[in-house]
Structure formats: structure tokens, C-alpha cells
Scaffold this motif. Sequence first.
Motif, PDB file in Angstrom:
ATOM      1  N   ARG A 351       1.063  -1.244   0.369  1.00 56.20           N
ATOM      2  CA  ARG A 351      -0.060  -0.159   0.354  1.00 56.20           C
ATOM      3  C   ARG A 351       0.998   1.296  -0.044  1.00 56.20           C
ATOM      4  O   ARG A 351       1.736   1.316   1.183  1.00 56.20           O
ATOM      5  N   THR A 352       0.453   2.485  -0.683  1.00 53.62           N
ATOM      6  CA  THR A 352       1.432   3.661  -0.764  1.00 53.62           C
ATOM      7  C   THR A 352      -0.043   4.934  -0.555  1.00 53.62           C
ATOM      8  O   THR A 352      -1.107   5.099  -0.262  1.00 53.62           O
ATOM      9  N   TYR A 353       0.916   5.761   0.364  1.00 56.97           N
ATOM     10  CA  TYR A 353      -0.196   6.453   1.343  1.00 56.97           C
ATOM     11  C   TYR A 353       0.238   7.920   0.799  1.00 56.97           C
ATOM     12  O   TYR A 353       1.115   7.861   1.048  1.00 56.97           O
ATOM     13  N   PRO A 354      -1.014   8.462   0.913  1.00 55.45           N
ATOM     14  CA  PRO A 354      -0.480   9.935   0.581  1.00 55.45           C
ATOM     15  C   PRO A 354       0.025  10.739   1.472  1.00 55.45           C
ATOM     16  O   PRO A 354       0.300  10.428   2.455  1.00 55.45           O
ATOM     17  N   ALA A 355       0.908  11.321   0.933  1.00 56.93           N
ATOM     18  CA  ALA A 355       2.140  12.497   1.838  1.00 56.93           C
ATOM     19  C   ALA A 355       0.948  13.610   2.404  1.00 56.93           C
ATOM     20  O   ALA A 355      -0.261  13.933   2.196  1.00 56.93           O
ATOM     21  N   VAL A 356       1.202  13.344   4.471  1.00 58.98           N
ATOM     22  CA  VAL A 356       1.031  14.816   4.764  1.00 58.98           C
ATOM     23  C   VAL A 356       1.996  15.578   5.337  1.00 58.98           C
ATOM     24  O   VAL A 356       2.767  15.901   5.156  1.00 58.98           O
TER      25      VAL A 356
END
Length: 377
Positions: A351-356
Amino acid sequence: MSPLTAAQVVAGAVVVARLARGRRRLPPLRPLPAARGTISVVIPARDEAARIGPCLRAVLGAAAVTEVIVVDDGSRDGTAEVAASLGAKVVTAGPLPGGWVGKQWALRQGVATAGGDVVVTLDADARPAPGLFGALAGALERYDLVSAAPRFACGSALEQALHASMLATLVYRFGPVGPASPPPPHRVVANGQCMAFRRARMTEADGFALVRDRMADDVALARCLAGRGWSVGFLDAGGLLEVDMHDSVRELWREWGRSLPLRDVTGPGWQAADLAVIWLTGALPVLRLAVGRPTGLDVALLAVRLLLTGALRGSYRTPGAGLLLSPLLDPASALRLTQATLRPVRTWRGRTYPAVRTYPAVSGGARPARPGRNAAR
């Protein structure tokens, strides 16, 4: 005195002051075979079929535990089948909503399913000993949220050396486990491998939703709740909990190095200050020693680092040569810390999560919870 030396003096004084807190550390958790009330253990799991067995057998055999819930987070390796065959209640995590990290989504569903007064969350690679769950429940008489520092198992001397070097960066930045006085909310740390809280209060706060998008979920949760007035304890449980985190040096470098900077829960100023402390007091003395040009200050800092090495013996199941050699890898750990700070990784198990780009809001002025107030809940 050159600017570099002056900066090294300041950084060294900061490290010594932090390490000195160890003289007033809280005592380690002691085993309690029974607990007041009921305890649910929630284990979030994604592709953990090969590692979850020892964890489940230990938890299912604990007299203090009322129920064991495994939240299967989209596993593709038969994790759910293994958990069910051993006797755990298996909950299938729903589709991952946008803006959520998988672990927080799984934990939120596990807490919603749990029926115990107390919930203990465990990672699948944790190996709890008899008496851990009663001890955690007992600690909730004083705290609202408790996390436990384990003893680590390492597969080789090189793995232990790198692990101990990376562990030293945490101690240099935040001080030893079990501080007698709580740090300000924005400097609280926690260990998500093992956490405990009262189910009703966590449900009311919806804590995992508050930190839904953070990769450093454990520290994010602890800091966010501390800022809301929760009393947060990070306690030594080395005699009651063991963790085998990684299968190789490469995995250790990649995975733990990814999360060590606490990039998405720490502001830029503190990130810069923490990196400066690690480079000036950990990496620089070793590099100067390697080229045969250490200063007197470098020698003093190396002596401090060796003293810490001795103190870390209790953090390992079998402390050996790797622990003794760990200071030599401090430049590598500083490099990995810098790399992960400048180029944060937000991928995990497919899984790849968007940057915060924001940091969890914590309030340094919030009043901490009074010791013992949970006993009446």
C-alpha cells in the motif's frame, strides 16, 4: 572555540541531561496473573501467517485475557485461517477508506468489536509472557494510555548492532523509557507494538480516527491524546514482552529506518534539532575516531555512548558482540535518519499512502489526567 565545537558542546549537554533522567526512571512492569475487569486483546494483521502463531498461543493461554480478536487487514497469505485455527476471533477489515492508514483502520474496527473493559493492542510479532496483561490493566489505574517497551530478539550480531545503534538515536532524542515526569505532549513517545487503554474512553475519543493518516501511528496517538489531557505512560516491560521485529539486516534498515524519524508527527524545527543532536554527539565522534583525529570532547561523548551501550543490555534477549559494536554504526544510523527525514517513505506491504503536510495538533497547556482517576470508571 569554533562554531562546530560550540554546537557539539550544546548537543552533548542536551544528551547528558536526557540520559540523566534514567536515574529517576519508573520501575519495570511486574507480572500480575489476574486483572480487575475484562481484557480484550486486539491484533491487527496483514500478511502475518508466518509470525502470528507464537503470539496467539501466548495470548490465548493468558488467564487474564477474556477474548482475542485478530483483525485481518486484507491478508493474502492465509493469516485469517491461521488465526481462526488457533482459536482467535477473526474480524475482516472492511475496504480501506481514503485518508486512512491500514493499521489504524484495523485497530478502530477491533476496538469496536471488543467487549472488554480494557483493550490491549498487540503486533503479530510480539511474544507476551504470563502476567503482562494483568500488569497493563493495573497500570491503567494511573494512566489513560499505556504502551510497553519490550525486549528485542535479533537474528545476528550485525542485526543487533544496527538495531542497538538505531535504538540509541531514540534514547538520545527522547531519553530513557519510563520517565518519572511526563514530557510535554509534543515530545511524548509510545510503542505501538503493545498498547493498553480503557475501551469506553478510546471509543468516546475515537482516537484512531484522530490519527488516521499517520505512518507513525503510535506516537501520533500518544501525542494527540496527551494534548487532550490524557495521562500517557511509556513503561519498561522487558521482562514480560519480547519482539522479533525483522527477519534480516536489510529489512531492519528499510522498515525501522523508515519510521524512526517520526517525520509525520514532528515539526520541522524539532526534526532539525534532533538530527543535529544525533550527528554531533553520535556520528561525528565515531567519524573522527575512524580517521584518527578525535578531540577530547569526542572521547567524552564516546564514553557516554559506551555507558548507554551497557544500559541497553536489558533491551535484548541475548545481548552479545553486536551490542558492544553498535556505536561503530552510529554514522550509518544518522545517515538513515537523515535520509528518511528528507525523503519520507509512505509505503507498507503493498500500500502507498499520500504525503501529509501538517502535524497533529497537541496542546502543551492541557492538564494531565489525575493518577488513579480511571479506577472509578
